[in-house]
Design a protein around this motif. Structure first.
Motif, PDB file in Angstrom:
ATOM      1  N   LYS A 115      15.860 -25.273  13.771  1.00 63.12           N
ATOM      2  CA  LYS A 115      14.944 -26.423  13.681  1.00 63.12           C
ATOM      3  C   LYS A 115      13.920 -26.372  14.816  1.00 63.12           C
ATOM      4  N   ASN A 118      11.508 -23.338  14.202  1.00 63.25           N
ATOM      5  CA  ASN A 118      10.569 -23.592  13.105  1.00 63.25           C
ATOM      6  C   ASN A 118       9.516 -24.619  13.494  1.00 63.25           C
ATOM      7  N   ASN A 119       9.917 -25.652  14.214  1.00 58.44           N
ATOM      8  CA  ASN A 119       8.954 -26.697  14.581  1.00 58.44           C
ATOM      9  C   ASN A 119       8.020 -26.257  15.698  1.00 58.44           C
ATOM     10  N   VAL A 122       5.425 -24.507  13.628  1.00 59.36           N
ATOM     11  CA  VAL A 122       4.590 -25.492  12.936  1.00 59.36           C
ATOM     12  C   VAL A 122       3.613 -26.127  13.921  1.00 59.36           C
ATOM     13  N   ALA A 123       4.085 -26.495  15.096  1.00 58.31           N
ATOM     14  CA  ALA A 123       3.218 -27.132  16.093  1.00 58.31           C
ATOM     15  C   ALA A 123       2.058 -26.212  16.472  1.00 58.31           C
ATOM     16  N   SER A 149       6.370 -32.477  14.661  1.00 56.19           N
ATOM     17  CA  SER A 149       7.170 -31.359  15.186  1.00 56.19           C
ATOM     18  C   SER A 149       7.868 -31.747  16.482  1.00 56.19           C
ATOM     19  N   LEU A 152      10.816 -33.917  15.545  1.00 55.22           N
ATOM     20  CA  LEU A 152      11.908 -33.140  14.955  1.00 55.22           C
ATOM     21  C   LEU A 152      12.633 -32.308  16.010  1.00 55.22           C
ATOM     22  N   ILE A 153      11.898 -31.796  16.970  1.00 58.85           N
ATOM     23  CA  ILE A 153      12.540 -31.062  18.076  1.00 58.85           C
ATOM     24  C   ILE A 153      13.401 -32.020  18.893  1.00 58.85           C
TER      25      ILE A 153
END
Length: 166
Positions: A115, A118-119, A122-123, A149, A152-153
């Motif tokens: 997670k 991936n974030n 994305v960021a 992001s 989520l982190i």
């Protein structure tokens, strides 16, 4: 009691030698089992300690990554670009890419590290898109994704911290 009387008694009990040998063999087996189980217990303690250290290291890395993404969100906008903050997020992303995911102690840790990884990606992508889009709504959407992001982190960090007690 003298040695002579003990020797006399032993010589007149012929089955005694086999009994002593049998008891000695059983005792030797029990000692071997005890030593082996002690080594197994120590190996288990060592593995748990190693897993704890890995988890704590990942938490620190994730916290730094989360801080970097949050700062990237705060320091960038469609009109402002922060190369320093982009570099910081990129460094965090590279650090997470270098983790050997197959060697993580549990699937739960694996999931949370993915997670974060991936974030971070994305960021980085969305921060770049914030400056590439021409339309204001698209710029704002991309900028909002950087914030998402970061959130989520932060959730992954909390989940990693919850794994401390398992």
């Amino acid at each position: 009691m003298s040695w002579e009387s003990v020797s006399y008694w032993i010589e007149h009990h012929p089955g005694l030698a086999s009994w002593v040998q049998a008891v000695g063999s059983v005792a030797a087996i029990l000692v071997a089992i005890y030593i082996a189980s002690g080594q197994t217990r120590k190996a288990g303690r060592d593995k748990r300690e190693q897993d704890r250290v890995v988890l704590e290291g990942l938490i620190v890395m994730a916290e730094r990554a989360g801080h970097a993404v949050k700062r990237l969100y705060e320091q960038t906008s469609p009109n402002i670009r922060s190369a320093e903050d982009m570099s910081y997020v990129q460094a965090s992303y590279q650090a997470f890419l270098s983790i050997n995911m197959l060697n993580l102690p549990t699937i739960a840790i694996f999931t949370e590290v993915m997670k974060v990884r991936n974030n971070l990606e994305v960021a980085l992508q969305q921060a770049e898109l914030t400056h590439q889009y021409v339309e204001k709504a698209s710029q704002d959407n991309a900028h909002g994704m950087v914030n998402a992001s970061a959130l989520l982190i932060a959730g992954a960090i909390l989940n990693l911290k919850l794994l401390r007690s398992d």
